[in-house]
Design a protein around this motif. Sequence first.
Motif, short mmCIF file in Angstrom:
data_model
loop_
_atom_site.label_atom_id
_atom_site.label_comp_id
_atom_site.label_asym_id
_atom_site.label_seq_id
_atom_site.Cartn_x
_atom_site.Cartn_y
_atom_site.Cartn_z
N ASP A 121 0.82 -1.22 0.00
CA ASP A 121 0.00 0.00 0.00
C ASP A 121 0.85 1.27 0.00
N VAL A 122 2.14 1.12 0.24
CA VAL A 122 3.03 2.29 0.35
C VAL A 122 3.57 2.62 -1.04
N THR A 123 3.01 3.61 -1.67
CA THR A 123 3.40 3.96 -3.03
C THR A 123 4.34 5.16 -3.08
N SER A 124 4.72 5.70 -1.91
CA SER A 124 5.74 6.75 -1.83
C SER A 124 6.24 6.78 -0.40
N TRP A 125 7.46 7.31 -0.21
CA TRP A 125 8.01 7.35 1.15
C TRP A 125 7.40 8.46 1.99
N ASP A 126 6.57 9.31 1.40
CA ASP A 126 5.79 10.27 2.18
C ASP A 126 4.32 9.84 2.19
N SER A 127 4.09 8.54 2.13
CA SER A 127 2.76 7.96 2.11
C SER A 127 1.98 8.36 3.37
N PRO A 128 0.69 8.63 3.23
CA PRO A 128 -0.13 8.93 4.41
C PRO A 128 -0.28 7.73 5.35
N HIS A 129 0.11 6.54 4.89
CA HIS A 129 0.03 5.36 5.73
C HIS A 129 1.21 5.24 6.69
N LEU A 130 2.19 6.12 6.56
CA LEU A 130 3.39 6.07 7.39
C LEU A 130 3.48 7.33 8.25
N ASP A 131 3.63 7.14 9.54
CA ASP A 131 3.77 8.24 10.48
C ASP A 131 5.26 8.47 10.75
N LEU A 132 5.77 9.60 10.30
CA LEU A 132 7.21 9.87 10.46
C LEU A 132 7.61 10.01 11.90
N GLU A 133 6.69 10.43 12.77
CA GLU A 133 7.03 10.58 14.18
C GLU A 133 7.42 9.26 14.82
N VAL A 134 6.87 8.17 14.30
CA VAL A 134 7.19 6.85 14.84
C VAL A 134 8.68 6.57 14.75
N LEU A 135 9.32 7.03 13.68
CA LEU A 135 10.75 6.80 13.49
C LEU A 135 11.58 7.51 14.54
N GLY A 136 11.00 8.49 15.22
CA GLY A 136 11.73 9.23 16.24
C GLY A 136 11.79 8.53 17.58
N PHE A 137 11.00 7.45 17.74
CA PHE A 137 11.06 6.71 19.00
C PHE A 137 12.44 6.04 19.09
N PRO A 138 13.21 6.31 20.14
CA PRO A 138 14.60 5.81 20.22
C PRO A 138 14.73 4.31 20.03
N GLU A 139 13.76 3.53 20.58
CA GLU A 139 13.89 2.08 20.56
C GLU A 139 13.32 1.45 19.29
N PHE A 140 12.76 2.26 18.39
CA PHE A 140 12.10 1.70 17.21
C PHE A 140 13.03 0.80 16.42
N PHE A 141 14.27 1.21 16.28
CA PHE A 141 15.22 0.49 15.43
C PHE A 141 15.83 -0.73 16.11
N GLU A 142 15.60 -0.87 17.40
CA GLU A 142 16.37 -1.82 18.20
C GLU A 142 16.25 -3.27 17.73
N ASP A 143 15.04 -3.75 17.47
CA ASP A 143 14.84 -5.17 17.17
C ASP A 143 14.38 -5.42 15.75
N LEU A 144 14.68 -4.50 14.85
CA LEU A 144 14.28 -4.70 13.45
C LEU A 144 15.10 -5.82 12.82
N PRO A 145 14.46 -6.68 12.01
CA PRO A 145 15.19 -7.80 11.39
C PRO A 145 15.94 -7.36 10.14
N PRO A 146 16.97 -8.09 9.77
CA PRO A 146 17.66 -7.81 8.50
C PRO A 146 16.73 -8.12 7.32
N MET A 147 16.91 -7.38 6.24
CA MET A 147 16.20 -7.69 5.00
C MET A 147 16.76 -9.01 4.47
N PRO A 148 15.92 -10.01 4.22
CA PRO A 148 16.43 -11.29 3.73
C PRO A 148 17.32 -11.12 2.50
#
Length: 227
Positions: free
Chosen positions: A45-72
């Motif tokens: 559903d994400v057809t652009s990186w400024d998609s309305p489906h994505l909240d940029l503020e979420v990326l500002g949470f310090p722990e957001f990146f902590e447990d993200l998996p590697p891209m296969p």
Amino acid sequence: MKPLSILVDLDSTLVEILPKWLERTRTARTIRSGGEAQPLYTPADVTSWDSPHLDLEVLGFPEFFEDLPPMPGGREAMKRLHDDGHKIIVCSAPATPESAMYKLRWVKEHLPFLNWKHTILTQKKERIPTDVLIDDSPSLHKSYRKAHGASFIATVRFPCHTLETFKLCNVVADGWDRPIHAWNEIYERIRGHAAGAVNDRCTHPRKRRGGEYEFDTCIDCGSQVAP
């Protein structure tokens, strides 16, 4: 084989970020709405990186990146390129100073074979000249090609990519929903580039009709190209 300097992105390139980003966006918006459940979208559903489906503020949470998996497939491709003698420079644009620490931790944990001191955190990636750029950002494809016209640019194809992406990049690998296949293609094309392959800037004189997203396929280099 010529040793290359390779600048590689993290988010949606080496790190599978979209599923968690979409899920956290839904949670944040549900809370803001007073508990009314919000829809959960998918990466398709994400057809652009400024998609309305994505909240940029979420990326500002310090722990957001902590447990993200590697891209296969991405980590394995980096290991192969590293073992081939190329210099890998991991580069990312952190949303906040706090999130930068978690990105560095991710690199040290998931890419232990790389020198973590070659990790660069910046909003201006086009200022870093390298032989190869691997990044999913359409705006960076444009600015990097302008700044470093001879560089080899590769990306995994996402729904947000347009015909301009195919014109700017040497490789648009198919695709975000087939990451292992895409990373194998990127590795083989960079390997060919290092060996002096002639199809890095193939003009696609022979094309096979059809292909996903109505793009044709070049018979000579295998890339998806504009009809």
